[in-house]
Every structure is written in structure tokens, then in C-alpha cells.
Write a protein that holds these residues in place. Structure first.
Motif, short mmCIF file in Angstrom:
data_model
loop_
_atom_site.label_atom_id
_atom_site.label_comp_id
_atom_site.label_asym_id
_atom_site.label_seq_id
_atom_site.Cartn_x
_atom_site.Cartn_y
_atom_site.Cartn_z
N LYS A 1 -7.55 8.32 -2.41
CA LYS A 1 -8.35 7.45 -1.55
C LYS A 1 -9.30 6.56 -2.34
N GLU B 1 -9.48 2.12 6.73
CA GLU B 1 -10.87 2.25 6.23
C GLU B 1 -11.26 1.06 5.36
N CYS B 2 -10.28 0.62 4.54
CA CYS B 2 -10.57 -0.52 3.63
C CYS B 2 -10.95 -1.77 4.42
N SER C 1 -7.47 3.92 -4.14
CA SER C 1 -6.96 2.94 -3.16
C SER C 1 -8.07 1.95 -2.78
N PHE C 2 -9.28 2.46 -2.54
CA PHE C 2 -10.40 1.56 -2.21
C PHE C 2 -10.62 0.56 -3.34
N LYS C 3 -10.56 1.06 -4.57
CA LYS C 3 -10.80 0.18 -5.73
C LYS C 3 -9.69 -0.87 -5.83
N PHE D 1 -7.92 -2.05 -3.39
CA PHE D 1 -8.13 -3.01 -2.30
C PHE D 1 -9.21 -4.03 -2.68
N GLU D 2 -10.33 -3.53 -3.20
CA GLU D 2 -11.44 -4.43 -3.56
C GLU D 2 -11.03 -5.41 -4.66
N ARG E 1 -8.99 -8.11 -3.15
CA ARG E 1 -9.85 -9.05 -2.39
C ARG E 1 -10.56 -10.00 -3.36
N THR F 1 0.82 -1.22 0.00
CA THR F 1 0.00 0.00 0.00
C THR F 1 0.85 1.28 0.00
N LEU G 1 -5.82 2.24 4.54
CA LEU G 1 -5.95 0.78 4.70
C LEU G 1 -6.91 0.47 5.85
#
Ligand code: NAP
Length: 324
Positions: free
Chosen positions: A29, A64-65, A32-34, A36-37, A40, A20, A62
Motif C-alpha cells: 500500500k 484511497e489514492c 502504491s501511494f508513492k 501514484f504520487e 501525478r 495498477t 487506487l
């Protein structure tokens, strides 16, 4: 995705880890969320961070993710490098580690860190003091395991011995640099890790982008926004002429054989039996998707040997290069 054992802990980690370091910097941000998803969805269950990435912002993002899936994940962070303006905001002293752990836990919005890495070797702090501090963090539940990064092989062996003699929590994993142009780890660190049953999460699998070959294209070679052109540390790390030559040979090989160079470079690292998982770095979904296709490459021993031969083998640790 395959899952491998984290040393002898019984914990299973995906054979790709996501780093990260770009969170809050090259990846805002939302991106970053995208990222992370997408990780996953691909089955990645381990995310690497550090207190110093984007001055703490990466840990916050991270945090928040992971809020709805914390316990399913292996979360790492690190301590050692300069994290503030105070004279003691650096190193691996008891004071600095104690100050930093609570800040990292707060930013990550979690009660515990799975793997807490020492980010570098501290010449000024007695290793026993550092490892006793890590042991205290394990005992009070703030971390599950301790790991070390950027130590040489003798420093890792010393840490293992100091922990053993003093009955302190054992080191479970290491985080060295490793890629087709940075193969020093093959000489001492990777054989040692195998011998000691340490998990290896290697970073810089693309040589910070060099192995993607984009530096040889008209479009990107003088792009001021990409890391090797922009960040002096990386320009220097990957600036030697022979590294550029290896990267160009590799890029041409990948293209001639219809591979995505980024995916092939990562698949090459993954094929090393001493490596548990390379740590991916990407600033957008396009880069991440390209890196993830490494999972689709059938890396035979023959392909592996051909790629290896494009690079330069580091000398043996004893300098005895003869076969008998
Ligand atoms: N322990 C340590 O000291 C240490 C040090 C470094 C990293 N790490 C960890 O390891 C992780 C990965 O390291 P890294 O970011 O240096 O890995 P890397 O894979 O060597 O480099 C990643 C960079 O290459 C470029 N890139 C990635 N995919 C690409 C693609 N498909 N096509 C073109 N360019 C692409 C991007 O940079 P540009 O777009 O800017 O070119 C990206 O940020 C970090 O996030 C961090 O968690 C640890």
C-alpha cells in the motif's frame, strides 16, 4: 507530458497511463501511494485498474489514492474475468456486469468510472446483451465510456456494428497488448483503431520485463521474485526462443547507444501514431523513474526504424507481402 484526445470524446489524456496491476501485490500500500504520487508529479492523469487485480485490493488502494483529486483523473477498471467462486462470477453477462460494477465503484470509492473495459471477449454472451448493459451503465451515470480489451479486430468491428445498429453507446477505446516482441496488433488492430478513431491504451510495453534485459544478467535471470520467472502465464507468453533473441538484440542496442532499455522500449511504443498511451507497470519508484525517462527520449524516425528492425515484422493480413 503531452496530452492526447481520447478518440472523439474531447477528453484529454496523458500520453503515458499508469497501470495498477501491481497494487496490493508486488507493490504494498505504501509503495502504491508513492507510485501514484510520482505519476501525478510527472503529469499522468489516467490510471488503469481491473476488478480482478489483487482480488479487488488494487481498486481499494487506487480508491484511497484518488480521494482528493478524483475529478482531475481518468479512472478505468474492467470486468469479465473470474471474480468470485460463484458459477456466474465471470464473463460479460448482464448479471455479472451488474454485480461487478457496484463492487468496483465501492472499492474505488467513486460515483463513476471514466472508462469501463470489457476485459475479454465472451463467446457465451450475446454481444448485444453485453453492449446494452454497458449502455445502461452510461445512462445511469455509473460509467462515462465503454472500452474493450483483448478482442481481435473482427470482434471489435462486430462490437462497433452491434452498438451502431442498436443505437447503443459507442466504443471509444481499446486496450491491446503491444510491444517490440508482441507486434500482432500492427496487422489488424492498430490500423482498424486509426480508421475507427478509437483511442488505444496498450499494455505490456516492456513484455512484462523481458525488454528491460534483466533476464540476461547473472543477478536477475534466476531471481524467483520477478514476474517472468515467477508467473507461469508470463513465462509462457514470453518464453519463445526468438522473443528472447529479439529482447537480447534490443538490450544490446540500447546499451551500445546509451539508452535505458526500459525507457527506450516504452518510447518505441509511444512513437506509433495509432497508440494514444502505453500503460506503464512498475513495482517500485526505481522502476517507475526509469520508465518515465521515456519522456526524455527524442525518438526520431531513424531511431524508430532501427529499433523496429531488431524485431520480427508480423505477416500482412492478406499474406500479400510484395510491394506492388
Ligand atoms: N487488459 C489486459 O488484459 C492487461 C494485461 C496486463 C496488463 N494490463 C495493464 O497494463 C499495465 C502494465 O502492464 P505490465 O505490468 O504487464 O507492463 P510491462 O511494462 O510490460 O511490465 C511491467 C513489469 O516489468 C518490470 N519492470 C518495470 N519497469 C522496470 C525497469 N525499469 N527495470 C526492470 N524491470 C522493470 C516489473 O516486473 P518485475 O519487477 O516483476 O520483473 C513490472 O511489474 C498493468 O498494470 C495493467 O494496468 C492490462
Amino acid at each position: 507530458m503531452e496530452y492526447k484526445l481520447l478518440g472523439n470524446t474531447g477528453v484529454k489524456v496523458s500520453n503515458l497511463t499508469f497501470g495498477t496491476m501491481n497494487f496490493g501485490k508486488d507493490a504494498d500500500k505504501n509503495t502504491s501511494f508513492k507510485l501514484f504520487e510520482r505519476c501525478r508529479d510527472a503529469g499522468i492523469n489516467m490510471f488503469d485498474c481491473a476488478n480482478v487485480y489483487s482480488k479487488g485490493e488494487a481498486e481499494k488502494i487506487l480508491g484511497e489514492c484518488i480521494k482528493n483529486c478524483r475529478d482531475e483523473l481518468i479512472i478505468t477498471t474492467k470486468v469479465h474475468f473470474t471474480a468470485g467462486d460463484n458459477i456466474n462470477d465471470r464473463g460479460s453477462s448482464r448479471k455479472h456486469i451488474f454485480n461487478q460494477i457496484d463492487k468496483s465503484l465501492k472499492r474505488l470509492n467513486t460515483d463513476y468510472i471514466d472508462i469501463y473495459f470489457l476485459h475479454g471477449y465472451d463467446e457465451n454472451t450475446d454481444l448485444e446483451e453485453t453492449l446494452r448493459t454497458m449502455d445502461d451503465l452510461v445512462k445511469n451515470g455509473k460509467i462515462l465510456y465503454n472500452g474493450i480489451s483483448n478482442f481481435s479486430a473482427w470482434q471489435i468491428e462486430k462490437a462497433i456494428a452491434v452498438a451502431q445498429i442498436n443505437n447503443l453507446n459507442k466504443i471509444k477505446c481499446i486496450q491491446p497488448m503491444y510491444n517490440l516482441v508482441k507486434r500482432q496488433a500492427e496487422v489488424e488492430i492498430l490500423p482498424m483503431a486509426k480508421h475507427e478513431n478509437l483511442a488505444v491504451f496498450s499494455y505490456n510495453p516492456l513484455g512484462a520485463g523481458l525488454l528491460t534485459g534483466k533476464y540476461f544478467t547473472e543477478k536477475e535471470k534466476s531471481n524467483p521474485d520477478i514476474r517472468i520467472n515467477r508467473d507461469k502465464k508470463y513465462t509462457e507468453r514470453y518464453g519463445d526462443e526468438w522473443m528472447r533473441e529479439v529482447a537480447l538484440r534490443f538490450f544490446n542496442f540500447a546499451r551500445e547507444n546509451k539508452y535505458d532499455p526500459a525507457a527506450l522500449a516504452i518510447a518505441w511504443v509511444m512513437h506509433n501514431p495509432a497508440v494514444t498511451a502505453p500503460i506503464l507497470g512498475a513495482r517500485n519508484l526505481e522502476q517507475l523513474n526509469s520508465c518515465l525517462t521515456s519522456l526524455d527520449i527524442k525518438m526520431t524516425d531513424d531511431l524508430y526504424d532501427k529499433i523496429t528492425s531488431l524485431s520480427i515484422k508480423p505477416p500482412s493480413p492478406t499474406d500479400r507481402s510484395e510491394k506492388s
